[in-house]
Design an enzyme around this catalytic site. Structure first.
Site, PDB file in Angstrom:
ATOM      1  N   HIS A  19       0.729  -1.086  -0.065  1.00 19.09           N
ATOM      2  CA  HIS A  19       0.042  -0.101  -0.012  1.00 19.09           C
ATOM      3  C   HIS A  19       0.771   1.270   0.076  1.00 19.09           C
ATOM      4  O   HIS A  19       1.966   1.273   0.230  1.00 19.09           O
ATOM      5  CB  HIS A  19      -0.874   0.078   1.176  1.00 19.09           C
ATOM      6  CG  HIS A  19      -0.102  -0.054   2.555  1.00 19.09           C
ATOM      7  ND1 HIS A  19       0.315   1.489   3.101  1.00 19.09           N
ATOM      8  CD2 HIS A  19       0.148  -0.863   3.418  1.00 19.09           C
ATOM      9  CE1 HIS A  19       1.007   0.761   4.141  1.00 19.09           C
ATOM     10  NE2 HIS A  19       1.029  -0.345   4.473  1.00 19.09           N
ATOM     11  N   GLU A  92      -2.369  -7.014   6.962  1.00 16.97           N
ATOM     12  CA  GLU A  92      -0.995  -7.269   7.834  1.00 16.97           C
ATOM     13  C   GLU A  92      -0.802  -8.317   8.857  1.00 16.97           C
ATOM     14  O   GLU A  92      -1.978  -8.482   9.510  1.00 16.97           O
ATOM     15  CB  GLU A  92      -0.645  -5.844   8.051  1.00 16.97           C
ATOM     16  CG  GLU A  92       0.736  -5.767   8.548  1.00 16.97           C
ATOM     17  CD  GLU A  92       1.990  -6.103   8.002  1.00 16.97           C
ATOM     18  OE1 GLU A  92       2.218  -7.394   7.746  1.00 16.97           O
ATOM     19  OE2 GLU A  92       2.826  -5.317   7.625  1.00 16.97           O
TER      20      GLU A  92
END
Length: 221
Positions: A19, A92
């Site tokens: 990201h 994550e």
């Protein structure tokens, strides 16, 4: 044509994209499942990455449902005119008690555990979070489903997070977490890995690839 010949002529390809930049990245904060937005630069990075990734002609984009990854994927999807599918399995590491803490705070409270985490060792992050084994357990089925859905010569993009991308790469290359952590740095914001299917398994074709003149750091999350 044999399966081996088909793979040589039209290998499948995966792009693992981290990201864009967040303020927590800049502040050295352990994000984990903390849901934070992209900075203005993060949005610019996502648009630039999307433009560069058109060269791969991807047919699928999947992403973590955390805002920083979802917004990055949306920007890439607009550039490529490909629908994005969000899935919490691409998130994550859950870093437990370390969530929202600055690196200096974690070092002060849990120096040995923090060092072990940065070496990729098999322990849970933040004491009550996830370790490599738990992340591998949740991403491996998602990865298998994605690959099974790709035809010969097709490419997919996974928009995820620094730690998870290293675990995904470890799964594809058949390596353990400490080895992949020692060999490969954490991807920078909106940088990507390129993996190509060979006749005897997946191969790493590129790491920390990036759009031209793309800014951004390499802090985790």
């Amino acid at each position: 044509m044999t399966e081996r010949a088909r793979q040589r002529m039209s290998p499948r390809r995966l792009i693992l994209l981290r990201h864009g930049e967040t303020q927590a990245n800049l502040d050295g904060i352990w994000q984990g499942h903390l849901d934070v937005a992209l900075t203005a630069l993060g949005h610019q990075q996502a648009a630039a990455a999307g433009a560069a990734l058109t060269a791969y002609k991807p047919v699928r984009i999947v992403a973590s449902d955390l805002q920083r990854a979802a917004d990055t994927a949306a920007a890439v999807g607009r550039q490529l005119d490909v629908e994005v599918r969000l899935d919490s399995r691409w998130r994550e590491f859950d870093v437990g008690q370390w969530t929202g803490l600055r690196s200096a705070e974690v070092i002060a409270m849990h120096p040995a555990e923090r060092s072990a985490a940065l070496r990729g060792e098999e322990q849970r992050r933040g004491i009550d979070g996830e370790g490599p084994a738990q992340v591998r357990e949740r991403v491996a089925p998602a990865l298998e489903e994605l690959i099974d859905g790709l035809a010969a010569g097709e490419c997919a993009i996974v928009v995820s997070h620094g730690g998870t991308i290293r675990i995904l790469t470890a799964v594809l290359l058949g390596l353990d977490s400490p080895t992949i952590t020692r060999l490969l740095t954490t991807p920078g914001n909106c940088q990507w890995a390129e993996l190509v299917e060979g006749t005897d398994g997946w191969r790493l074709a590129g790491w920390n690839l990036r759009a031209p003149d793309l800014g951004g750091g390499a802090s985790s999350g």
